[in-house]
Design a protein around this motif. Structure first.
Motif, mmCIF file in Angstrom:
data_model
loop_
_atom_site.group_PDB
_atom_site.id
_atom_site.type_symbol
_atom_site.label_atom_id
_atom_site.label_comp_id
_atom_site.label_asym_id
_atom_site.label_seq_id
_atom_site.Cartn_x
_atom_site.Cartn_y
_atom_site.Cartn_z
ATOM 1 N N LEU A 107 -4.665 5.574 -5.248
ATOM 2 C CA LEU A 107 -5.226 4.180 -5.457
ATOM 3 C C LEU A 107 -6.001 4.053 -6.549
ATOM 4 N N TRP A 121 -8.197 -1.348 -5.757
ATOM 5 C CA TRP A 121 -6.813 -1.635 -5.076
ATOM 6 C C TRP A 121 -7.276 -2.222 -3.603
ATOM 7 N N LEU A 122 -8.145 -1.673 -3.047
ATOM 8 C CA LEU A 122 -8.533 -2.014 -1.592
ATOM 9 C C LEU A 122 -9.427 -3.309 -1.493
ATOM 10 N N LYS A 165 0.770 -1.307 0.102
ATOM 11 C CA LYS A 165 0.026 -0.181 0.076
ATOM 12 C C LYS A 165 0.794 1.295 0.015
ATOM 13 N N HIS A 166 1.945 1.298 0.634
ATOM 14 C CA HIS A 166 2.643 2.364 0.964
ATOM 15 C C HIS A 166 3.315 2.736 -0.637
ATOM 16 N N TYR A 206 0.074 -5.186 2.123
ATOM 17 C CA TYR A 206 -1.325 -5.168 2.325
ATOM 18 C C TYR A 206 -2.006 -6.647 1.911
ATOM 19 N N ALA A 228 2.279 1.575 -3.608
ATOM 20 C CA ALA A 228 1.145 2.077 -4.506
ATOM 21 C C ALA A 228 0.495 3.550 -4.193
ATOM 22 N N MET A 229 0.528 4.011 -2.736
ATOM 23 C CA MET A 229 0.018 5.364 -2.446
ATOM 24 C C MET A 229 1.307 6.168 -3.047
ATOM 25 N N ARG A 278 -8.075 -3.129 7.619
ATOM 26 C CA ARG A 278 -8.941 -3.053 6.265
ATOM 27 C C ARG A 278 -9.552 -1.816 6.222
ATOM 28 N N GLU A 279 -9.479 -1.090 5.063
ATOM 29 C CA GLU A 279 -10.414 0.087 5.239
ATOM 30 C C GLU A 279 -11.679 -0.458 4.604
#
Length: 423
Positions: free
Chosen positions: A148, A152-153, A131-132, A320, A134-135, A277-278
């Motif tokens: 993102l 992606w999530l 994630k870091h 992630y 990709a961000m 998780r978001e």
């Protein structure tokens, strides 16, 4: 778990990558001799091919599995055979082992050996699951609000790479030529890559085949072990070619892996959970327990004639999606998986600048060059630079290490030697 002591004294040193707790799998040769399967133990290699020939081990009672220069035949035997093999080697190498006298002749000094590809790569898939990373990349190109992609999530994004590009640590290669678009050219030009980069990853090796979909738990049991992986990337070639179908030639130059496969069993004490998780994952991707590992990672950059500078320190626990989730998703369409398939984790970056897993991030697209020891600066890899990756899980008085994953980028092929310019 404490250090398991061995009669191989160098395996008891607290700073060795290869204590008895580890027993990673590789392929080696001595001089002009044949390639043989071996296991690293301290500063030595235990000749597993020789042990099988001598009748000291027999993973498959009906056939030899170590008479070939790869570990694929052994992987095919499955998790029960893997566990029995580790138990037998532990018995043979443990302090006070009754059969030491029969085993000792099968040890060779690692310093005298040449290391080769440890397995035959069937297919190679690379993911985009940090994630870091990709961000960071998304922020550079699309701004933080759109960093993102919408999916992606929810899904481990990946692409099918080239198994033929995978090479063992210590293999040098030339900077690639490619079609790229640059500010000084109105139209694309065919040039050597000017923004060549590394990507710090962990590679998971599939040790059991599948037909049809598997669960995350089943996928976890299918993974034989792990290697360090450098997904070399030509950023300028990638920027021009990746829409709409994703990376192609930008990722086809080379993919370097470490020479030792750390079996999943050796990493068992270091399991950690994926991050919060978001949004909930769909049921087929939900994990039954911790599926990541606490693995410290470092990257050095060494210019020709210079000294190494450690430019990155991060940890595999930042991912992630775990390799088990990636493998389960890979099978979700019914895609068969083969023994020897290699799954790249995606770039492993942490939350700080010092923990970014690529030069693209470290230099923020070339706008903030990093400083090396001796005063040099880098935005991207220059000719004759060497990238060295290291990784280890830290135990109580010991560590489970991968050895080094090293590659040197040589100058591009001269223009007059390109095929279309030859006379």
């Amino acid at each position: 778990m404490p250090l398991m002591r061995s009669w191989v004294e160098s395996a008891n040193a607290p700073d060795t990558d290869f204590p008895l707790n580890n027993l990673p799998c590789g392929v080696f040769s001595l001089g002009d001799g044949e390639m043989r399967c071996g296991v690293a133990i301290g500063e030595m290699i235990l000749d597993v091919t020789g042990l099988e020939e001598a009748g000291l081990i027999a993973p498959d009672p009906e056939a030899a599995v170590f008479d070939v220069a790869h570990w694929n035949d052994f992987m095919e035997l499955g998790p029960e055979a893997w566990a029995a093999f580790r138990a037998r080697l532990t018995e043979l190498l443990a302090e006070g082992a009754a059969e030491r006298g029969r085993v000792e002749p099968h040890l060779v000094a690692m310093a005298e050996a040449r290391l080769h590809m440890p397995f035959s790569v069937s297919e190679f898939t690379d993911f985009y699951a940090g994630k870091h990373h990709a961000m960071n990349v998304g922020t550079m190109f699309r701004g933080p609000e759109n960093a993102l992609p919408p999916n992606w999530l929810s899904i481990p994004i990946g692409y099918n790479g080239r198994a033929s590009s995978v090479v063992v640590s210590g293999t040098d290669f030339r900077r690639p030529w490619g079609q790229l678009k640059s500010p000084e050219h109105e139209l694309p030009a065919f040039l050597p890559s000017r923004r060549f980069d590394f990507e710090l990853e962990i590679g998971a090796i599939v040790g059991q085949p599948s037909q049809g979909m598997v669960s995350v738990a089943e996928a976890d049991r299918m993974i034989f072990g792990y290697v360090l992986l450098n997904d070399w990337s030509a950023r300028d070639i990638q920027a021009w070619e990746y829409q709409p179908l994703g990376p192609f030639q930008a990722k086809a130059t080379a993919t370097t892996i470490s020479p030792w496969i750390v079996m999943a069993a050796a990493l068992e004490p270091f399991r950690v959970s994926t991050p919060p998780r978001e949004r909930p994952l769909l049921p087929y991707l939900q994990e039954p327990g911790p599926m990541l590992y606490d693995i410290h990672l470092e990257v050095d950059l060494t210019p020709e004639g210079g000294e190494p500078t450690t430019i990155t320190r991060t940890n595999y626990r930042e991912m992630y999606y775990s390799s088990a989730q990636q493998l389960a998703h890979h099978t979700s369409s019914g895609c068969p998986m083969n023994v020897g398939d290699l799954l790249g984790s995606g770039t492993i970056s942490g939350p700080t600048k010092e923990s970014r897993g690529s030069l693209l991030e470290l230099s923020w697209g070339g706008k903030e060059p990093i400083t090396l020891k001796g005063g040099g600066k880098r935005s991207f890899i220059e000719d004759n630079d060497t990238i060295t990756m290291r990784g280890w899980a830290q135990g109580d008085g010991y560590r489970i290490g991968f050895g080094e994953c090293t590659g040197k980028v040589l100058p591009a092929l001269p223009e007059d030697e390109l095929p279309f310019n030859r006379r």
